[in-house]
Design a protein around this motif. Structure first.
Motif, PDB file in Angstrom:
ATOM      1  N   PRO A  63       0.816  -1.150   0.086  1.00 13.58           N
ATOM      2  CA  PRO A  63       0.072   0.048   0.127  1.00 13.58           C
ATOM      3  C   PRO A  63       0.961   1.443   0.120  1.00 13.58           C
ATOM      4  CG  PRO A  63      -0.429  -1.183   2.042  1.00 13.58           C
ATOM      5  CD  PRO A  63       0.679  -2.112   1.138  1.00 13.58           C
ATOM      6  N   SER A  64       2.007   1.233   0.637  1.00  9.58           N
ATOM      7  CA  SER A  64       2.885   2.411   0.752  1.00  9.58           C
ATOM      8  C   SER A  64       3.473   2.727  -0.642  1.00  9.58           C
ATOM      9  CB  SER A  64       4.056   2.310   1.701  1.00  9.58           C
ATOM     10  OG  SER A  64       3.682   1.881   2.823  1.00  9.58           O
ATOM     11  N   THR A  65       3.960   1.624  -1.254  1.00  8.86           N
ATOM     12  CA  THR A  65       4.806   2.070  -2.884  1.00  8.86           C
ATOM     13  C   THR A  65       3.842   1.684  -3.985  1.00  8.86           C
ATOM     14  OG1 THR A  65       5.850  -0.144  -2.976  1.00  8.86           O
ATOM     15  CG2 THR A  65       7.019   1.544  -1.531  1.00  8.86           C
ATOM     16  N   GLY A  66       3.104   0.706  -3.622  1.00  7.35           N
ATOM     17  CA  GLY A  66       2.037   0.463  -4.854  1.00  7.35           C
ATOM     18  C   GLY A  66       2.912  -0.858  -5.645  1.00  7.35           C
ATOM     19  N   ALA A  67       3.843  -1.266  -5.087  1.00  7.60           N
ATOM     20  CA  ALA A  67       4.717  -2.453  -5.719  1.00  7.60           C
ATOM     21  C   ALA A  67       4.051  -3.889  -5.891  1.00  7.60           C
ATOM     22  CB  ALA A  67       6.299  -2.443  -5.176  1.00  7.60           C
ATOM     23  N   GLU A  68       3.966  -4.536  -6.820  1.00 11.78           N
ATOM     24  CA  GLU A  68       3.550  -5.744  -6.697  1.00 11.78           C
ATOM     25  C   GLU A  68       4.376  -6.783  -5.689  1.00 11.78           C
ATOM     26  OE1 GLU A  68       3.209  -8.866  -9.949  1.00 11.78           O
ATOM     27  OE2 GLU A  68       1.315  -7.647 -10.140  1.00 11.78           O
ATOM     28  N   VAL A  69       3.613  -7.579  -4.978  1.00 13.06           N
ATOM     29  CA  VAL A  69       4.200  -8.423  -3.923  1.00 13.06           C
ATOM     30  C   VAL A  69       3.785  -9.805  -4.285  1.00 13.06           C
ATOM     31  CG1 VAL A  69       4.480  -8.941  -1.558  1.00 13.06           C
ATOM     32  CG2 VAL A  69       4.453  -6.559  -2.335  1.00 13.06           C
ATOM     33  N   ASN A  70       4.539 -11.022  -4.308  1.00 16.83           N
ATOM     34  CA  ASN A  70       4.135 -12.100  -4.219  1.00 16.83           C
ATOM     35  C   ASN A  70       3.632 -12.671  -2.768  1.00 16.83           C
ATOM     36  OD1 ASN A  70       4.380 -12.611  -7.131  1.00 16.83           O
ATOM     37  ND2 ASN A  70       6.555 -12.893  -6.776  1.00 16.83           N
ATOM     38  N   ILE A  71       2.492 -13.001  -2.572  1.00 15.12           N
ATOM     39  CA  ILE A  71       2.216 -13.746  -1.450  1.00 15.12           C
ATOM     40  C   ILE A  71       2.269 -15.357  -1.698  1.00 15.12           C
ATOM     41  CG2 ILE A  71       0.244 -13.990   0.397  1.00 15.12           C
ATOM     42  CD1 ILE A  71      -0.642 -11.021  -0.893  1.00 15.12           C
ATOM     43  N   PRO A  72       2.867 -15.892  -0.746  1.00 11.62           N
ATOM     44  CA  PRO A  72       3.266 -17.434  -1.175  1.00 11.62           C
ATOM     45  C   PRO A  72       2.150 -18.303  -0.587  1.00 11.62           C
ATOM     46  CG  PRO A  72       4.345 -16.656   0.853  1.00 11.62           C
ATOM     47  CD  PRO A  72       3.974 -15.303   0.279  1.00 11.62           C
ATOM     48  N   ALA A  73       1.761 -19.353  -0.956  1.00 10.52           N
ATOM     49  CA  ALA A  73       0.805 -20.349  -0.634  1.00 10.52           C
ATOM     50  C   ALA A  73       1.124 -20.651   0.894  1.00 10.52           C
ATOM     51  CB  ALA A  73       0.745 -21.528  -1.492  1.00 10.52           C
ATOM     52  N   ARG A  74       0.049 -20.992   1.766  1.00 11.65           N
ATOM     53  CA  ARG A  74       0.225 -21.351   3.046  1.00 11.65           C
ATOM     54  C   ARG A  74      -1.050 -22.160   3.327  1.00 11.65           C
ATOM     55  NH1 ARG A  74      -0.655 -16.280   2.451  1.00 11.65           N
ATOM     56  NH2 ARG A  74      -1.961 -15.129   3.774  1.00 11.65           N
ATOM     57  N   ASN A  75      -1.013 -22.900   4.420  1.00 11.04           N
ATOM     58  CA  ASN A  75      -2.014 -23.524   5.207  1.00 11.04           C
ATOM     59  C   ASN A  75      -2.582 -22.337   6.397  1.00 11.04           C
ATOM     60  OD1 ASN A  75      -1.919 -25.649   3.643  1.00 11.04           O
ATOM     61  ND2 ASN A  75      -0.567 -26.634   4.827  1.00 11.04           N
ATOM     62  N   VAL A  76      -4.019 -22.378   6.490  1.00 11.46           N
ATOM     63  CA  VAL A  76      -4.334 -21.387   7.459  1.00 11.46           C
ATOM     64  C   VAL A  76      -5.400 -22.473   8.289  1.00 11.46           C
ATOM     65  CG1 VAL A  76      -4.102 -19.130   6.359  1.00 11.46           C
ATOM     66  CG2 VAL A  76      -6.184 -20.557   5.839  1.00 11.46           C
ATOM     67  N   PRO A  77      -5.508 -21.951   9.607  1.00 11.06           N
ATOM     68  CA  PRO A  77      -6.535 -22.575  10.487  1.00 11.06           C
ATOM     69  C   PRO A  77      -7.880 -21.973  10.227  1.00 11.06           C
ATOM     70  CG  PRO A  77      -5.259 -21.308  11.729  1.00 11.06           C
ATOM     71  CD  PRO A  77      -4.594 -21.206  10.494  1.00 11.06           C
ATOM     72  N   ARG A  78      -8.709 -22.891  10.332  1.00 11.28           N
ATOM     73  CA  ARG A  78     -10.450 -22.542  10.007  1.00 11.28           C
ATOM     74  C   ARG A  78     -11.200 -22.919  11.425  1.00 11.28           C
ATOM     75  NH1 ARG A  78      -9.865 -18.608   6.489  1.00 11.28           N
ATOM     76  NH2 ARG A  78      -9.265 -19.266   4.600  1.00 11.28           N
ATOM     77  N   PHE A  79     -12.200 -22.152  11.751  1.00  9.01           N
ATOM     78  CA  PHE A  79     -13.175 -22.567  12.855  1.00  9.01           C
ATOM     79  C   PHE A  79     -14.482 -22.411  12.292  1.00  9.01           C
ATOM     80  CE2 PHE A  79     -15.830 -21.705  16.649  1.00  9.01           C
ATOM     81  CZ  PHE A  79     -15.791 -23.065  16.984  1.00  9.01           C
ATOM     82  N   ALA A  80     -15.301 -23.343  12.420  1.00  6.17           N
ATOM     83  CA  ALA A  80     -16.731 -23.232  11.870  1.00  6.17           C
ATOM     84  C   ALA A  80     -17.481 -23.487  13.310  1.00  6.17           C
ATOM     85  CB  ALA A  80     -17.121 -24.199  10.965  1.00  6.17           C
ATOM     86  N   PRO A  81     -18.255 -22.783  13.801  1.00  4.35           N
ATOM     87  CA  PRO A  81     -18.982 -23.026  15.225  1.00  4.35           C
ATOM     88  C   PRO A  81     -19.903 -23.652  14.927  1.00  4.35           C
ATOM     89  CG  PRO A  81     -19.434 -20.906  14.179  1.00  4.35           C
ATOM     90  CD  PRO A  81     -18.346 -21.436  13.419  1.00  4.35           C
ATOM     91  N   GLY A  82     -20.419 -24.774  15.816  1.00  6.46           N
ATOM     92  CA  GLY A  82     -21.304 -25.488  16.021  1.00  6.46           C
ATOM     93  C   GLY A  82     -22.901 -25.069  16.290  1.00  6.46           C
ATOM     94  N   LYS A  83     -23.978 -25.479  16.148  1.00  6.89           N
ATOM     95  CA  LYS A  83     -25.171 -25.016  16.421  1.00  6.89           C
ATOM     96  C   LYS A  83     -25.268 -24.672  17.828  1.00  6.89           C
ATOM     97  CE  LYS A  83     -30.224 -26.088  15.873  1.00  6.89           C
ATOM     98  NZ  LYS A  83     -30.451 -25.055  16.856  1.00  6.89           N
TER      99      LYS A  83
END
Length: 94
Positions: A63-83
């Motif tokens: 956002p500061s420079t407007g330069a394109e940046v590669n964002i690497p692939a990664r695993n992320v944790p997820r949570f889905a609440p139950g009823k």
């Protein structure tokens, strides 16, 4: 609520010492991290499901420079609440 407050509530509800409750909470967190680190799902009926999702590589912009940046692939944790958890949250808000 932070970890210390959680430990205090576990100690009060189970009549464990604070040290024992800290060990119990740490053991639960460690088990969750280990299972998710292996890519396993954790299903706690009524509470929710923890899982691991793969996020593909993408391109972003600095956002500061407007330069394109590669964002690497990664695993992320997820949570889905139950009823039951959703119902408890909605009751508490009323």
């Amino acid at each position: 609520m932070n970890k210390n407050e959680l430990v205090s509530q576990v100690a009060d509800k189970t009549e464990l010492s604070r040290q024992q409750a800290t060990s119990a909470v740490d053991a639960v967190f460690d088990a969750l991290q280990t299972a998710l680190g292996k890519g396993d799902d954790i299903r706690l009926v009524g509470f929710g499901t923890f899982s691991v999702s793969h996020r593909a590589a993408s391109k972003g912009r600095n956002p500061s420079t407007g330069a394109e940046v590669n964002i690497p692939a990664r695993n992320v944790p997820r949570f889905a609440p139950g009823k039951s958890l959703k119902d408890a949250v909605n009751k508490a808000g009323k």
